[in-house]
Design a protein around this motif. Structure first.
Motif, PDB file in Angstrom:
ATOM      1  N   ILE A 127     -56.309 -61.241 105.582  1.00 19.31           N
ATOM      2  CA  ILE A 127     -57.551 -61.268 104.798  1.00 19.31           C
ATOM      3  C   ILE A 127     -58.320 -59.960 105.003  1.00 19.31           C
ATOM      4  CG2 ILE A 127     -57.646 -63.791 104.878  1.00 19.31           C
ATOM      5  CD1 ILE A 127     -59.947 -63.593 106.876  1.00 19.31           C
ATOM      6  N   PRO A 128     -59.134 -59.553 104.019  1.00 19.79           N
ATOM      7  CA  PRO A 128     -59.798 -58.254 104.100  1.00 19.79           C
ATOM      8  C   PRO A 128     -61.095 -58.242 104.911  1.00 19.79           C
ATOM      9  CG  PRO A 128     -60.277 -59.272 101.987  1.00 19.79           C
ATOM     10  CD  PRO A 128     -59.304 -60.188 102.705  1.00 19.79           C
ATOM     11  N   ASN A 129     -61.599 -59.381 105.324  1.00 23.86           N
ATOM     12  CA  ASN A 129     -62.888 -59.438 106.011  1.00 23.86           C
ATOM     13  C   ASN A 129     -62.844 -58.692 107.343  1.00 23.86           C
ATOM     14  OD1 ASN A 129     -62.359 -61.998 104.414  1.00 23.86           O
ATOM     15  ND2 ASN A 129     -64.564 -61.941 104.510  1.00 23.86           N
ATOM     16  N   ARG A 130     -63.968 -58.046 107.675  1.00 19.47           N
ATOM     17  CA  ARG A 130     -64.115 -57.312 108.930  1.00 19.47           C
ATOM     18  C   ARG A 130     -65.511 -57.584 109.480  1.00 19.47           C
ATOM     19  NH1 ARG A 130     -59.542 -57.320 107.944  1.00 19.47           N
ATOM     20  NH2 ARG A 130     -58.059 -55.620 107.900  1.00 19.47           N
ATOM     21  N   TYR A 131     -65.711 -57.230 110.763  1.00 16.23           N
ATOM     22  CA  TYR A 131     -67.019 -57.367 111.389  1.00 16.23           C
ATOM     23  C   TYR A 131     -68.055 -56.679 110.511  1.00 16.23           C
ATOM     24  CZ  TYR A 131     -70.834 -56.841 114.675  1.00 16.23           C
ATOM     25  OH  TYR A 131     -72.059 -56.886 115.246  1.00 16.23           O
ATOM     26  N   ASN A 143     -74.163 -63.729 121.105  1.00 13.15           N
ATOM     27  CA  ASN A 143     -74.177 -62.289 120.812  1.00 13.15           C
ATOM     28  C   ASN A 143     -74.139 -61.970 119.327  1.00 13.15           C
ATOM     29  OD1 ASN A 143     -74.119 -61.776 123.574  1.00 13.15           O
ATOM     30  ND2 ASN A 143     -71.898 -61.807 123.618  1.00 13.15           N
ATOM     31  N   GLU A 144     -73.927 -62.954 118.475  1.00 14.57           N
ATOM     32  CA  GLU A 144     -73.851 -62.692 117.039  1.00 14.57           C
ATOM     33  C   GLU A 144     -75.226 -62.303 116.502  1.00 14.57           C
ATOM     34  OE1 GLU A 144     -71.151 -65.295 114.831  1.00 14.57           O
ATOM     35  OE2 GLU A 144     -70.735 -66.260 116.753  1.00 14.57           O
ATOM     36  N   GLU A 153     -84.564 -71.407 119.032  1.00 15.98           N
ATOM     37  CA  GLU A 153     -83.627 -72.484 118.713  1.00 15.98           C
ATOM     38  C   GLU A 153     -82.516 -71.919 117.835  1.00 15.98           C
ATOM     39  OE1 GLU A 153     -83.242 -76.874 116.674  1.00 15.98           O
ATOM     40  OE2 GLU A 153     -85.127 -75.827 116.460  1.00 15.98           O
ATOM     41  N   PRO A 154     -81.568 -71.187 118.434  1.00 16.33           N
ATOM     42  CA  PRO A 154     -80.525 -70.549 117.624  1.00 16.33           C
ATOM     43  C   PRO A 154     -79.618 -71.574 116.945  1.00 16.33           C
ATOM     44  CG  PRO A 154     -80.071 -70.285 119.974  1.00 16.33           C
ATOM     45  CD  PRO A 154     -81.421 -70.929 119.864  1.00 16.33           C
ATOM     46  N   VAL A 155     -79.471 -71.400 115.627  1.00 15.08           N
ATOM     47  CA  VAL A 155     -78.636 -72.277 114.806  1.00 15.08           C
ATOM     48  C   VAL A 155     -77.742 -71.392 113.931  1.00 15.08           C
ATOM     49  CG1 VAL A 155     -78.628 -74.041 112.989  1.00 15.08           C
ATOM     50  CG2 VAL A 155     -80.395 -74.092 114.753  1.00 15.08           C
ATOM     51  N   PHE A 156     -76.443 -71.649 113.953  1.00 17.72           N
ATOM     52  CA  PHE A 156     -75.519 -70.906 113.096  1.00 17.72           C
ATOM     53  C   PHE A 156     -75.729 -71.373 111.660  1.00 17.72           C
ATOM     54  CE2 PHE A 156     -71.165 -69.686 111.640  1.00 17.72           C
ATOM     55  CZ  PHE A 156     -71.233 -68.346 112.002  1.00 17.72           C
ATOM     56  N   LYS A 193     -74.465 -74.509 117.279  1.00 18.52           N
ATOM     57  CA  LYS A 193     -75.244 -73.655 118.184  1.00 18.52           C
ATOM     58  C   LYS A 193     -74.316 -72.731 118.968  1.00 18.52           C
ATOM     59  CE  LYS A 193     -76.526 -77.239 120.237  1.00 18.52           C
ATOM     60  NZ  LYS A 193     -76.317 -78.562 120.327  1.00 18.52           N
ATOM     61  N   PRO A 194     -74.905 -71.680 119.564  1.00 19.71           N
ATOM     62  CA  PRO A 194     -74.093 -70.817 120.429  1.00 19.71           C
ATOM     63  C   PRO A 194     -73.401 -71.643 121.514  1.00 19.71           C
ATOM     64  CG  PRO A 194     -76.242 -69.841 120.063  1.00 19.71           C
ATOM     65  CD  PRO A 194     -76.297 -71.229 119.481  1.00 19.71           C
ATOM     66  N   GLY A 195     -72.150 -71.294 121.778  1.00 23.13           N
ATOM     67  CA  GLY A 195     -71.343 -72.035 122.740  1.00 23.13           C
ATOM     68  C   GLY A 195     -70.423 -73.041 122.077  1.00 23.13           C
ATOM     69  N   ASP A 196     -70.716 -73.397 120.819  1.00 23.80           N
ATOM     70  CA  ASP A 196     -69.850 -74.325 120.093  1.00 23.80           C
ATOM     71  C   ASP A 196     -68.578 -73.614 119.644  1.00 23.80           C
ATOM     72  OD1 ASP A 196     -71.645 -76.436 120.315  1.00 23.80           O
ATOM     73  OD2 ASP A 196     -72.497 -76.148 118.306  1.00 23.80           O
ATOM     74  N   VAL A 197     -67.511 -74.363 119.536  1.00 21.88           N
ATOM     75  CA  VAL A 197     -66.259 -73.869 118.957  1.00 21.88           C
ATOM     76  C   VAL A 197     -66.040 -74.648 117.669  1.00 21.88           C
ATOM     77  CG1 VAL A 197     -63.777 -73.620 119.245  1.00 21.88           C
ATOM     78  CG2 VAL A 197     -65.295 -73.297 121.213  1.00 21.88           C
ATOM     79  N   LEU A 198     -66.050 -73.933 116.559  1.00 21.27           N
ATOM     80  CA  LEU A 198     -65.789 -74.566 115.268  1.00 21.27           C
ATOM     81  C   LEU A 198     -64.285 -74.685 115.057  1.00 21.27           C
ATOM     82  CD1 LEU A 198     -68.257 -72.783 112.825  1.00 21.27           C
ATOM     83  CD2 LEU A 198     -68.190 -75.219 113.331  1.00 21.27           C
ATOM     84  N   ARG A 199     -63.851 -75.881 114.733  1.00 23.31           N
ATOM     85  CA  ARG A 199     -62.468 -76.092 114.290  1.00 23.31           C
ATOM     86  C   ARG A 199     -62.535 -76.216 112.780  1.00 23.31           C
ATOM     87  NH1 ARG A 199     -59.804 -80.948 113.582  1.00 23.31           N
ATOM     88  NH2 ARG A 199     -61.309 -81.980 114.929  1.00 23.31           N
TER      89      ARG A 199
END
Length: 144
Positions: free
Chosen positions: A13-17, A43-44, A54-57, A100-106
């Motif tokens: 895929i072409p996506n980059r940081y 760190n995002e 209250e950081p929320v993705f 939230k930070p620390g979560d792992v999305l599946r």
């Protein structure tokens, strides 16, 4: 189990940081299904403003991660390698829980329909066993 690393995914895929959201592919059946991982870290850049204290993705970035994941099984099909899968539409998007930070999305995307240069995928994002988002996505395959 890691089938594709982030570097190998960037070959597809072409996506980059800063808009590359797939850390690993754990399961892949070209043209049918993918299961990916996205590690959500403090760190995002998005967490500088969403939300202080209250950081929320953001949900829109969860959907983007699902779209990136969904493009992988399409672009691994014979005839689509080296092309780009564009998100052409979204339906039935639902958010069920904060990420939230620390979560792992599946991220799991099942390709439910293929026609010529288009496909429809049903995507689900989970944290642990809890579904946090789901969406029906339309992909259009175009030249790179």
């Amino acid at each position: 189990m890691n089938i594709l690393s982030a570097q190998e995914i960037m070959d597809i895929i072409p996506n980059r940081y800063p808009i590359f959201f797939i850390d690993a592919v754990d399961e892949l059946i070209p043209g049918e299904k993918v299961v990916c991982r996205k590690n959500v870290t403090i760190n995002e850049e998005v967490f500088q403003g969403h939300f202080p204290g209250e950081p929320v993705f953001p949900g829109v970035l969860i959907v983007e991660a699902l779209a990136q994941a969904g493009s992988i099984p399409l672009l691994k099909m014979d005839g689509f390698e080296g092309k780009t899968a564009y998100l052409g539409g979204l339906n039935k998007v639902k958010f069920r829980q904060k990420v939230k930070p620390g979560d792992v999305l599946r991220l799991q995307v099942d390709i439910v329909k293929l026609k010529s240069n288009a496909g429809i995928g049903y995507g689900q994002a989970f944290v642990g066993d809890k579904k946090v988002c789901e969406a029906e996505m339309t992909f259009i395959i175009g030249a790179k």
